[in-house]
Scaffold this active site. Structure first.
Site, PDB file in Angstrom:
ATOM      1  N   GLU A   1      28.081  27.386   5.730  1.00 48.04           N
ATOM      2  CA  GLU A   1      28.876  28.121   4.543  1.00 48.04           C
ATOM      3  C   GLU A   1      27.805  28.343   3.395  1.00 48.04           C
ATOM      4  O   GLU A   1      27.100  27.503   3.010  1.00 48.04           O
ATOM      5  CB  GLU A   1      29.739  27.085   4.094  1.00 48.04           C
ATOM      6  CG  GLU A   1      30.554  27.835   2.988  1.00 48.04           C
ATOM      7  CD  GLU A   1      32.089  26.726   2.744  1.00 48.04           C
ATOM      8  OE1 GLU A   1      31.792  25.574   3.020  1.00 48.04           O
ATOM      9  OE2 GLU A   1      33.033  27.049   2.361  1.00 48.04           O
TER      10      GLU A   1
ATOM     11  N   HIS B   1      32.337  34.071   0.953  1.00 47.36           N
ATOM     12  CA  HIS B   1      33.613  33.899   0.527  1.00 47.36           C
ATOM     13  C   HIS B   1      34.370  35.011  -0.001  1.00 47.36           C
ATOM     14  O   HIS B   1      34.307  35.416  -1.255  1.00 47.36           O
ATOM     15  CB  HIS B   1      33.811  32.642  -0.379  1.00 47.36           C
ATOM     16  CG  HIS B   1      33.722  31.402   0.149  1.00 47.36           C
ATOM     17  ND1 HIS B   1      34.103  30.024  -0.366  1.00 47.36           N
ATOM     18  CD2 HIS B   1      33.208  30.857   1.348  1.00 47.36           C
ATOM     19  CE1 HIS B   1      33.984  29.041   0.220  1.00 47.36           C
ATOM     20  NE2 HIS B   1      33.211  29.612   1.328  1.00 47.36           N
TER      21      HIS B   1
ATOM     22  N   GLU C   1      34.109  18.795   6.715  1.00 45.39           N
ATOM     23  CA  GLU C   1      33.646  18.800   5.357  1.00 45.39           C
ATOM     24  C   GLU C   1      33.825  17.378   4.671  1.00 45.39           C
ATOM     25  O   GLU C   1      33.038  17.062   3.905  1.00 45.39           O
ATOM     26  CB  GLU C   1      34.055  20.152   4.709  1.00 45.39           C
ATOM     27  CG  GLU C   1      35.354  19.984   4.175  1.00 45.39           C
ATOM     28  CD  GLU C   1      35.789  21.262   3.482  1.00 45.39           C
ATOM     29  OE1 GLU C   1      35.545  22.366   3.668  1.00 45.39           O
ATOM     30  OE2 GLU C   1      36.620  20.880   2.160  1.00 45.39           O
TER      31      GLU C   1
ATOM     32  N   TRP D   1      45.916  18.457  -0.307  1.00 39.39           N
ATOM     33  CA  TRP D   1      45.597  19.832  -0.938  1.00 39.39           C
ATOM     34  C   TRP D   1      44.258  20.387  -0.151  1.00 39.39           C
ATOM     35  O   TRP D   1      43.443  19.968   0.357  1.00 39.39           O
ATOM     36  CB  TRP D   1      44.830  19.333  -2.552  1.00 39.39           C
ATOM     37  CG  TRP D   1      44.289  20.535  -3.042  1.00 39.39           C
ATOM     38  CD1 TRP D   1      45.130  21.536  -3.688  1.00 39.39           C
ATOM     39  CD2 TRP D   1      42.920  20.803  -3.004  1.00 39.39           C
ATOM     40  NE1 TRP D   1      44.049  22.763  -4.083  1.00 39.39           N
ATOM     41  CE2 TRP D   1      42.819  22.363  -3.537  1.00 39.39           C
ATOM     42  CE3 TRP D   1      41.703  20.415  -2.612  1.00 39.39           C
ATOM     43  CZ2 TRP D   1      41.693  22.892  -3.904  1.00 39.39           C
ATOM     44  CZ3 TRP D   1      40.460  21.029  -3.054  1.00 39.39           C
ATOM     45  CH2 TRP D   1      40.471  22.082  -3.399  1.00 39.39           C
TER      46      TRP D   1
ATOM     47  N   TYR E   1      44.940  28.312  -2.398  1.00 40.37           N
ATOM     48  CA  TYR E   1      43.522  27.672  -2.341  1.00 40.37           C
ATOM     49  C   TYR E   1      42.707  28.937  -2.026  1.00 40.37           C
ATOM     50  O   TYR E   1      42.875  29.861  -1.337  1.00 40.37           O
ATOM     51  CB  TYR E   1      43.459  26.845  -1.160  1.00 40.37           C
ATOM     52  CG  TYR E   1      42.144  26.287  -0.620  1.00 40.37           C
ATOM     53  CD1 TYR E   1      41.136  25.536  -1.455  1.00 40.37           C
ATOM     54  CD2 TYR E   1      41.597  27.304   0.234  1.00 40.37           C
ATOM     55  CE1 TYR E   1      39.905  25.554  -1.178  1.00 40.37           C
ATOM     56  CE2 TYR E   1      40.018  27.020   0.704  1.00 40.37           C
ATOM     57  CZ  TYR E   1      39.449  26.176  -0.084  1.00 40.37           C
ATOM     58  OH  TYR E   1      38.051  26.126   0.170  1.00 40.37           O
TER      59      TYR E   1
ATOM     60  N   ARG F   1      31.604  20.414  10.908  1.00 39.89           N
ATOM     61  CA  ARG F   1      31.411  20.926   9.437  1.00 39.89           C
ATOM     62  C   ARG F   1      30.711  19.849   8.442  1.00 39.89           C
ATOM     63  O   ARG F   1      30.587  20.036   7.252  1.00 39.89           O
ATOM     64  CB  ARG F   1      32.611  21.532   8.803  1.00 39.89           C
ATOM     65  CG  ARG F   1      32.831  22.938   9.386  1.00 39.89           C
ATOM     66  CD  ARG F   1      33.809  23.678   8.634  1.00 39.89           C
ATOM     67  NE  ARG F   1      34.057  23.548   7.343  1.00 39.89           N
ATOM     68  CZ  ARG F   1      33.327  24.044   6.475  1.00 39.89           C
ATOM     69  NH1 ARG F   1      32.460  25.007   6.915  1.00 39.89           N
ATOM     70  NH2 ARG F   1      33.461  24.109   5.196  1.00 39.89           N
TER      71      ARG F   1
ATOM     72  N   GLU G   1      39.506  26.767   9.921  1.00 35.77           N
ATOM     73  CA  GLU G   1      38.888  25.335   9.373  1.00 35.77           C
ATOM     74  C   GLU G   1      40.101  24.412   8.996  1.00 35.77           C
ATOM     75  O   GLU G   1      40.874  25.012   8.173  1.00 35.77           O
ATOM     76  CB  GLU G   1      37.952  26.006   8.477  1.00 35.77           C
ATOM     77  CG  GLU G   1      37.344  24.887   7.470  1.00 35.77           C
ATOM     78  CD  GLU G   1      36.611  25.448   6.185  1.00 35.77           C
ATOM     79  OE1 GLU G   1      35.960  26.536   6.275  1.00 35.77           O
ATOM     80  OE2 GLU G   1      36.417  24.578   5.334  1.00 35.77           O
TER      81      GLU G   1
ATOM     82  N   ASN H   1      32.366  15.775  -5.537  1.00 37.27           N
ATOM     83  CA  ASN H   1      33.230  16.425  -6.225  1.00 37.27           C
ATOM     84  C   ASN H   1      34.493  15.742  -6.917  1.00 37.27           C
ATOM     85  O   ASN H   1      35.428  15.282  -6.125  1.00 37.27           O
ATOM     86  CB  ASN H   1      34.004  17.685  -5.673  1.00 37.27           C
ATOM     87  CG  ASN H   1      34.393  18.963  -6.505  1.00 37.27           C
ATOM     88  OD1 ASN H   1      34.494  18.884  -7.962  1.00 37.27           O
ATOM     89  ND2 ASN H   1      34.719  20.214  -6.246  1.00 37.27           N
TER      90      ASN H   1
ATOM     91  N   ARG I   1      34.501  34.621   5.079  1.00 35.60           N
ATOM     92  CA  ARG I   1      35.701  33.717   5.091  1.00 35.60           C
ATOM     93  C   ARG I   1      36.721  34.632   4.329  1.00 35.60           C
ATOM     94  O   ARG I   1      36.455  35.137   3.167  1.00 35.60           O
ATOM     95  CB  ARG I   1      35.397  32.458   4.519  1.00 35.60           C
ATOM     96  CG  ARG I   1      36.536  31.430   4.532  1.00 35.60           C
ATOM     97  CD  ARG I   1      36.166  30.237   3.583  1.00 35.60           C
ATOM     98  NE  ARG I   1      36.585  30.310   2.395  1.00 35.60           N
ATOM     99  CZ  ARG I   1      36.957  29.252   1.673  1.00 35.60           C
ATOM    100  NH1 ARG I   1      36.669  27.965   2.051  1.00 35.60           N
ATOM    101  NH2 ARG I   1      37.463  29.367   0.607  1.00 35.60           N
TER     102      ARG I   1
ATOM    103  N   ASP J   1      39.930  29.290   5.843  1.00 35.42           N
ATOM    104  CA  ASP J   1      40.131  27.912   5.744  1.00 35.42           C
ATOM    105  C   ASP J   1      41.368  27.442   5.435  1.00 35.42           C
ATOM    106  O   ASP J   1      41.958  27.896   4.463  1.00 35.42           O
ATOM    107  CB  ASP J   1      39.070  27.417   4.531  1.00 35.42           C
ATOM    108  CG  ASP J   1      38.858  26.072   4.351  1.00 35.42           C
ATOM    109  OD1 ASP J   1      39.845  25.263   4.889  1.00 35.42           O
ATOM    110  OD2 ASP J   1      38.081  25.863   3.384  1.00 35.42           O
TER     111      ASP J   1
ATOM    112  N   HIS K   1      42.490  24.581   4.965  1.00 38.46           N
ATOM    113  CA  HIS K   1      42.427  23.474   3.832  1.00 38.46           C
ATOM    114  C   HIS K   1      43.519  22.300   4.117  1.00 38.46           C
ATOM    115  O   HIS K   1      44.128  21.896   3.237  1.00 38.46           O
ATOM    116  CB  HIS K   1      42.504  23.955   2.430  1.00 38.46           C
ATOM    117  CG  HIS K   1      41.469  23.368   1.575  1.00 38.46           C
ATOM    118  ND1 HIS K   1      41.779  22.251   0.897  1.00 38.46           N
ATOM    119  CD2 HIS K   1      39.781  23.550   1.439  1.00 38.46           C
ATOM    120  CE1 HIS K   1      40.657  21.788   0.092  1.00 38.46           C
ATOM    121  NE2 HIS K   1      39.811  22.520   0.553  1.00 38.46           N
TER     122      HIS K   1
HETATM  123  O1  EZ4 Z   1      37.572  22.353  -1.192  1.00 38.97           O
HETATM  124  O2  EZ4 Z   1      34.024  21.845  -1.514  1.00 38.97           O
HETATM  125  O3  EZ4 Z   1      35.296  25.067   2.709  1.00 38.97           O
HETATM  126  N1  EZ4 Z   1      35.041  24.744   1.638  1.00 38.97           N
HETATM  127  C1  EZ4 Z   1      35.909  23.826   0.929  1.00 38.97           C
HETATM  128  C2  EZ4 Z   1      35.639  23.829  -0.518  1.00 38.97           C
HETATM  129  C3  EZ4 Z   1      36.205  22.377  -0.872  1.00 38.97           C
HETATM  130  C4  EZ4 Z   1      35.310  21.829  -2.095  1.00 38.97           C
HETATM  131  C5  EZ4 Z   1      35.829  20.528  -2.242  1.00 38.97           C
HETATM  132  O4  EZ4 Z   1      35.071  19.731  -3.075  1.00 38.97           O
HETATM  133  O5  EZ4 Z   1      36.885  23.657   1.523  1.00 38.97           O
HETATM  134  O6  EZ4 Z   1      36.322  25.057  -1.304  1.00 38.97           O
HETATM  135 CO    CO Z   2      36.713  23.827   3.568  1.00 41.09          CO
END
Ligand code: EZ4
Ligand code: CO
Length: 404
Positions: free
Chosen positions: A341, A122, A264, A404, A159, A285, A238, A37, A147, A212, A214
């Site tokens: 997921e 989600h 991830e 981020w 986010y 993950r 997460e 991405n 989630r 999440d 993030h």
């Molecule tokens: O931000 O896949 O758990 N899922 C995530 C996603 C990630 C994107 C980044 O390319 O954290 O939304």
């Molecule tokens: Co994530």
């Protein structure tokens, strides 16, 4: 059997995807996902310029040897670009092997260990009420795990929210330069316990609840968050802290029984070896497409199994349907599966990707077509040209860069 052609297809049905097609002299073709991405063309170029010339003429059935050739044989190894490229080759080769054998890939991995693959959906909302309605929608659809992300009062952008140019479904890559968001930890940490309390109050404890973070917290902030969420019995939190600091998890662990998930953004076993062997996390993950394909993911998962860590693979929309299908084969087979997921894909993805996986009662099944079970319509792909898209960046209120 010989590989005759290696082709990279860049297309954007709903969002950008990089797809690998490996053809053979016996007419069998294999498909892999090489999407990274916001950095799509770097993997496309790595494959076209540096990997394709190495593959033509090789026996596609020698999956392990080709994996080692592309990994150990590269002096400059690892990293997301390299490992996503290797993943695409690996998945395409497993696809070919399944087609030769006449078996779905999960059968080649030892067969099904369960009836289906539990996924989490989600749910999101700009307000707590919107979020609660969205959670209800997932439960009505039969999901056993959800989630939960909601807009944090006091922050302009949070986010996990929908409502960008792609509509209701969350898609963070949006804009031909990165969007700039502001982050403040205080309002977030104050908001989250009440949000989870509202979800449990409305819908009870009969389903799994996930969140999440993030990568935004420091270890001690993550410890406070985990502690404050204990009454709501999270399935996991997460990416509580930036993932590359493996030692951070030791500190979080000392303070909370809320289960921890991370991985991830990892692309090899070396990114999570300590996290797993020291039991600093509960769920790993890593994904098929970003961690070196089925061959390497299975190695990570076996290592995790030895240490009581379960799987919870990344499955956002930027992992193409080829990757999602490949993940389902692995998930169905491994002994230490935890959860998968599932974010779904944006229209018109189905014009390009023809899938056989199915969803029933909260569980996915990859289907029994030989190989991975996904076909790609190249003519349809050509109708949706690549468009540059970036993930957002975060800054603190004083302008400093943040994760981020
Ligand atoms: O931000 O896949 O758990 N899922 C995530 C996603 C990630 C994107 C980044 O390319 O954290 O939304
Ligand atoms: Co994530």
């Amino acid at each position: 059997m010989r590989i005759t052609d290696v082709k990279v297809i860049v297309t954007a049905p709903g969002r950008n995807y990089v797809t690998l097609k490996i053809s053979t002299d016996e007419g069998v073709v294999g498909w892999g996902d090489a999407t990274l991405n916001g950095r799509e063309l770097s993997v496309a170029s790595y494959l076209t310029e540096h990997v394709a010339p190495l593959l033509v003429g090789r026996d596609p059935q020698r999956i392990e040897d080709i994996w080692q050739y592309l990994y150990r044989g590269a002096y400059w190894r690892r990293g997301p670009v390299t490992m996503t490229a290797i993943a695409a080759v690996d998945v395409a080769l497993w696809d070919i092997k399944g087609k030769i054998a006449g078996l779905p890939v999960y059968q080649l991995l030892g067969g099904a260990s369960r009836d289906g693959v539990m996924v989490y959906g989600h749910a999101n909302g700009e307000t707590v009420d919107d979020l609660l309605a969205d959670v209800g929608r997932f439960l009505d659809l039969g999901y056993r795990a959800v989630r939960v992300q909601a807009a944090v009062p006091g922050l302009e952008k949070t986010y996990g929210m929908g409502g960008n140019s792609h509509g209701r479904t969350y898609e963070p890559a949006d804009g031909d330069l990165p969007a700039e968001h502001a982050w403040e930890t205080g309002p977030y940490l104050d908001f989250l316990p009440g949000l989870m309390a509202a979800v449990r109050e409305r819908y009870g404890y009969g389903f799994h609840l996930l969140h999440d973070v993030h990568h935004r917290l420091t270890p001690i902030e993550a410890a406070r968050l985990g502690k404050s969420l204990e009454p709501y019995r999270m399935f996991w939190i997460e990416d509580a802290t930036p993932a590359e600091d493996q030692q951070a998890f030791r500190l979080i662990r000392q303070h909370t029984t809320t289960p921890l998930a991370v991985g991830e953004v990892f692309n090899s076993i070396w990114d999570c070896q300590q996290l797993i062997s020291e039991r600093l996390i509960d769920y790993i993950r890593t994904s098929v497409s970003h961690a070196g394909g089925i061959t390497h993911l299975r190695r990570i998962f076996d290592h995790a199994h030895l240490h009581g860590v379960r799987t919870g693979s990344h499955g956002a929309g930027d992992l193409s349907p080829v990757s999602f299908a490949a993940a389902l084969h692995v998930d169905l087979a491994v002994p230490n599966f935890g959860i998968q997921e599932y974010m779904g894909h944006l229209d018109p993805w189905q014009e390009v990707f023809k899938v056989g996986y199915t969803f029933e009662n909260g569980l996915f099944h990859p289907g029994d077509a030989p190989g991975i079970g996904v076909d790609v319509d190249e003519e349809a792909a050509a109708r949706y040209p690549y468009q540059r898209r970036y993930l957002p960046v975060n800054r603190l209120r004083d302008g400093s860069m943040h994760d981020w």
